[in-house]
Write an enzyme that holds these catalytic residues in place. Structure first.
Site, PDB file in Angstrom:
ATOM      1  N   ASP A   1      36.559 -76.560  67.505  1.00 38.32           N
ATOM      2  CA  ASP A   1      35.261 -76.058  67.052  1.00 38.32           C
ATOM      3  C   ASP A   1      34.151 -76.417  68.040  1.00 38.32           C
ATOM      4  O   ASP A   1      33.204 -75.652  68.237  1.00 38.32           O
ATOM      5  CB  ASP A   1      34.925 -76.632  65.676  1.00 38.32           C
ATOM      6  CG  ASP A   1      35.738 -75.978  64.571  1.00 38.32           C
ATOM      7  OD1 ASP A   1      36.455 -75.000  64.859  1.00 38.32           O
ATOM      8  OD2 ASP A   1      35.667 -76.446  63.423  1.00 38.32           O
TER       9      ASP A   1
ATOM     10  N   ASN B   1      25.852 -74.725  63.670  1.00 40.87           N
ATOM     11  CA  ASN B   1      26.241 -75.663  62.621  1.00 40.87           C
ATOM     12  C   ASN B   1      25.038 -76.390  62.029  1.00 40.87           C
ATOM     13  O   ASN B   1      24.737 -76.260  60.851  1.00 40.87           O
ATOM     14  CB  ASN B   1      27.239 -76.685  63.161  1.00 40.87           C
ATOM     15  CG  ASN B   1      28.673 -76.302  62.882  1.00 40.87           C
ATOM     16  OD1 ASN B   1      28.953 -75.282  62.271  1.00 40.87           O
ATOM     17  ND2 ASN B   1      29.606 -77.119  63.328  1.00 40.87           N
TER      18      ASN B   1
ATOM     19  N   THR C   1      30.392 -77.249  56.218  1.00 36.52           N
ATOM     20  CA  THR C   1      31.720 -77.889  56.200  1.00 36.52           C
ATOM     21  C   THR C   1      31.896 -78.847  57.376  1.00 36.52           C
ATOM     22  O   THR C   1      33.017 -79.292  57.639  1.00 36.52           O
ATOM     23  CB  THR C   1      32.824 -76.820  56.248  1.00 36.52           C
ATOM     24  OG1 THR C   1      32.598 -75.933  57.353  1.00 36.52           O
ATOM     25  CG2 THR C   1      32.869 -76.021  54.961  1.00 36.52           C
TER      26      THR C   1
ATOM     27  N   SER D   1      27.417 -82.295  57.637  1.00 35.28           N
ATOM     28  CA  SER D   1      26.780 -82.355  56.320  1.00 35.28           C
ATOM     29  C   SER D   1      27.784 -82.686  55.229  1.00 35.28           C
ATOM     30  O   SER D   1      27.503 -83.484  54.324  1.00 35.28           O
ATOM     31  CB  SER D   1      26.087 -81.019  56.020  1.00 35.28           C
ATOM     32  OG  SER D   1      25.574 -80.996  54.714  1.00 35.28           O
TER      33      SER D   1
ATOM     34  N   SER E   1      30.561 -84.371  55.469  1.00 34.10           N
ATOM     35  CA  SER E   1      30.993 -85.768  55.557  1.00 34.10           C
ATOM     36  C   SER E   1      29.938 -86.725  55.029  1.00 34.10           C
ATOM     37  O   SER E   1      30.244 -87.878  54.710  1.00 34.10           O
ATOM     38  CB  SER E   1      31.336 -86.121  57.011  1.00 34.10           C
ATOM     39  OG  SER E   1      30.171 -86.162  57.813  1.00 34.10           O
TER      40      SER E   1
END
Length: 293
Positions: A74, A147, A188, A191, A193
């Site tokens: 990613d 993200n 996902t 944030s 975590s």
């Protein structure tokens, strides 16, 4: 079809056969291959000879390249976002990393994925981005994030205080390690975590997630992505960190930041055998009975 390939330097030689497979499959389909100049410097000594052209840092890509393919995880795909920018060129990632929410094609599915891409058996999944503005152009023209945008204390410093304003109205002051402003795509990632919710990409939302808040009654807030957030940071130490995805800057003065929806979207390629729900189930191991009988 003109396909450009992007990737980082790979430390693990075990991925080289898969990289070779990618280029062999593209060649078999008669694709005109362009390799990003950073990847070219690594591949020229590590894969068998194939016909390709090098995509230089100043080469035009809008209206020329049909799609981008990333090799890595990613993080690699997030790096690619700054190359694509507002061009709208579709992107698909082959996952050589670990989790792979964005780079969703597994190594075992390379041939099938390339066949589907070449034959246009896919849909485009448009994702919103966030932009960051301040009195100093911290990230230059790359002041956007797919993200999240984060404000965070330095590793060796005391907690920071972040004053947050929603559409110029005072929202709250957050004491803690920092704060995350996440898109639905990034919900996902960091944030999640830190206790943030999972947000579907089409929900037109962003989430404000505190990092290790000093007050236990402080919780993540889901906001419409039509709003504008402003931030002012206080800290006892000399500096703190601000990041757009994987790009980080050290800030050494009090500064006001404004975060809002960017004026363009990123087009992720979603193969016809994929869905957002299937990605969630597979990556988060939902429905998997891991008990040891």
């Amino acid at each position: 079809m003109k396909i450009a390939v992007y990737g980082r330097t790979f430390n693990d030689p075990v991925v080289l056969p898969y990289i070779q497979q990618v280029f062999d499959n593209l060649t078999q389909h008669g694709v005109e291959i362009y390799i990003h100049h950073q990847l070219h410097n690594y591949l020229r000594d590590n894969i068998a000879t194939i016909q390709y052209k090098v995509l230089g840092p100043d080469d035009k890509i809008e209206g020329f390249i049909d799609l981008f393919l990333t090799l890595g995880g990613d993080g690699t795909l997030l790096d690619m976002v700054t190359v694509i920018g507002a061009t709208g060129i579709p992107i698909i990632g082959i996952n050589f990393g670990r989790l792979g929410f964005l780079a969703s094609v597994n190594k075992s599915d390379i041939a099938a994925a390339i066949n589907a891409v070449v034959n246009k058996q896919f849909t485009l999944d448009s994702r919103e981005l966030l932009s960051l503005n301040s009195e100093l152009a911290i990230f230059g023209k790359d002041n956007f994030a797919l993200n999240d945008i984060t404000i965070h204390k330095r590793d060796d410093s005391a907690m920071i205080t972040t004053h947050v304003f929603l559409n110029e109205e005072f929202l709250n002051s957050y004491w803690g390690d920092g704060i995350i402003i996440s898109t639905s795509t990034g919900s996902t990632a960091y944030s999640l975590s830190c206790g943030g919710p999972i947000i579907f990409p089409e929900s037109n939302s962003m989430v404000l997630t505190p990092v290790a808040p000093h007050n236990l009654n402080v919780r993540p807030i889901v906001l419409p992505d039509s709003c504008t957030l402003s931030f002012e940071v206080e800290c006892r130490s000399a500096n703190y960190l601000v990041s757009c995805d994987s790009r980080t800057a050290v800030i050494e003065k009090t500064m006001r930041f404004r975060v809002k929806k960017a004026g363009f979207k990123l087009n992720l390629i979603r193969l016809n055998n994929e869905s957002y729900l299937s990605t969630l189930r597979n990556k988060l191991l939902w429905g998997l009975d891991a008990r040891n009988y």
